[in-house]
Design a protein around this motif. Structure first.
Motif, mmCIF file in Angstrom:
data_model
loop_
_atom_site.group_PDB
_atom_site.id
_atom_site.type_symbol
_atom_site.label_atom_id
_atom_site.label_comp_id
_atom_site.label_asym_id
_atom_site.label_seq_id
_atom_site.Cartn_x
_atom_site.Cartn_y
_atom_site.Cartn_z
ATOM 1 N N SER A 1 1.373 16.514 -12.162
ATOM 2 C CA SER A 1 0.096 17.172 -12.543
ATOM 3 C C SER A 1 0.118 18.525 -12.246
ATOM 4 C CB SER A 1 -1.086 16.422 -12.348
ATOM 5 O OG SER A 1 -1.420 16.595 -10.819
ATOM 6 N N THR B 1 0.925 -1.193 0.057
ATOM 7 C CA THR B 1 -0.074 -0.074 0.020
ATOM 8 C C THR B 1 1.004 1.391 0.000
ATOM 9 O OG1 THR B 1 -1.763 -1.330 1.173
ATOM 10 C CG2 THR B 1 -1.824 1.257 1.179
ATOM 11 N N ARG C 1 3.260 6.455 -5.163
ATOM 12 C CA ARG C 1 3.230 6.669 -6.749
ATOM 13 C C ARG C 1 2.309 7.617 -6.881
ATOM 14 N NH1 ARG C 1 5.424 7.412 -11.320
ATOM 15 N NH2 ARG C 1 4.221 6.568 -13.067
ATOM 16 N N GLY C 2 0.929 7.582 -6.087
ATOM 17 C CA GLY C 2 0.030 8.234 -6.331
ATOM 18 C C GLY C 2 0.454 9.966 -6.073
ATOM 19 N N LEU C 3 0.980 9.790 -5.050
ATOM 20 C CA LEU C 3 1.589 11.283 -4.785
ATOM 21 C C LEU C 3 2.424 12.005 -5.774
ATOM 22 C CD1 LEU C 3 1.975 10.938 -0.586
ATOM 23 C CD2 LEU C 3 0.394 12.059 -1.998
ATOM 24 N N GLN C 4 3.359 10.965 -6.247
ATOM 25 C CA GLN C 4 4.379 11.641 -7.309
ATOM 26 C C GLN C 4 3.804 12.034 -8.479
ATOM 27 O OE1 GLN C 4 6.832 8.443 -8.464
ATOM 28 N NE2 GLN C 4 8.123 9.835 -9.959
ATOM 29 N N LEU C 5 2.535 11.284 -8.819
ATOM 30 C CA LEU C 5 1.813 11.830 -9.886
ATOM 31 C C LEU C 5 1.053 12.690 -9.906
ATOM 32 C CD1 LEU C 5 0.423 8.168 -11.209
ATOM 33 C CD2 LEU C 5 2.306 9.498 -12.399
ATOM 34 N N ARG C 6 0.453 13.102 -8.593
ATOM 35 C CA ARG C 6 -0.061 14.332 -8.340
ATOM 36 C C ARG C 6 0.803 15.531 -8.394
ATOM 37 N NH1 ARG C 6 -3.114 14.935 -2.786
ATOM 38 N NH2 ARG C 6 -4.978 14.217 -3.841
ATOM 39 N N LEU D 1 1.897 2.081 -3.425
ATOM 40 C CA LEU D 1 0.988 2.804 -4.372
ATOM 41 C C LEU D 1 0.687 4.222 -3.987
ATOM 42 C CD1 LEU D 1 -1.682 -0.124 -4.291
ATOM 43 C CD2 LEU D 1 -0.307 0.812 -6.312
ATOM 44 N N ILE D 2 0.632 4.265 -2.603
ATOM 45 C CA ILE D 2 0.395 5.757 -2.225
ATOM 46 C C ILE D 2 1.554 6.890 -2.742
ATOM 47 C CG2 ILE D 2 0.310 7.170 -0.286
ATOM 48 C CD1 ILE D 2 -1.335 4.967 1.022
#
Length: 154
Positions: free
Chosen positions: A137, A123, A129-134, A126-127
């Motif tokens: 953006s 988990t 990677r999500g923060l990195q993509l945010r 995944l979190i």
């Protein structure tokens, strides 16, 4: 009135046609079977569902096939499978093997795939990677070169 037999060339032509029609009874059957370990996976070939493994598919033409195999709890397999013509079914011998051999030729292939269990990433990964993509953006878009009209000094 007595009937005369036809000329020898006519009888020879009729006999030749009869022999050719008898010899033309042959054909070629082509089929491949996709097997998976474990069985029961959904198999798609060239984007079309073929069925649940093990599944057999009849085909007309040789060439590469895009195979996708999916099963719950296992990694999806996406691969290309080459289906090459045998020596007796090529451009030079194809007519003979398809039309003149008086028995059925069979070209059967068997493809086997072993599926790996699906791996769920931790988990925290995944979190992260999500923060990195945010963050990516939220960065401003890079400057583009001028528009088409700028070329004309507008």
């Amino acid at each position: 009135m007595q009937t005369r037999p036809g000329p020898p060339t006519r009888r020879l032509a009729v006999l030749t046609l009869a022999l050719i029609s008898l010899a033309a009874a042959g054909c070629v059957e082509r089929r491949y079977t996709v097997r998976t370990d474990p069985p029961g996976a959904l198999v798609s070939i060239n984007g079309e569902e073929a069925g649940i493994s093990p599944v057999s598919v009849n085909y007309e033409y040789y060439g590469d096939r895009r195979v996708t195999i999916q099963a719950e709890g296992y990694e999806t397999i996406n691969t290309s499978v080459p289906v090459r013509a045998p020596w007796w079914d090529n451009a030079l011998t194809g007519f003979v093997s398809e039309n003149l051999i008086p028995f059925t030729l069979r070209d059967e292939r068997d493809f086997r795939f072993t599926m790996a269990p699906a791996v769920t990433p931790p988990t925290g990964d995944l979190i992260g990677r999500g923060l990195q993509l945010r963050q990516q953006s939220l960065q401003p878009a890079p400057q583009r070169p001028g528009s088409f009209w700028r070329f004309f000094a507008f």
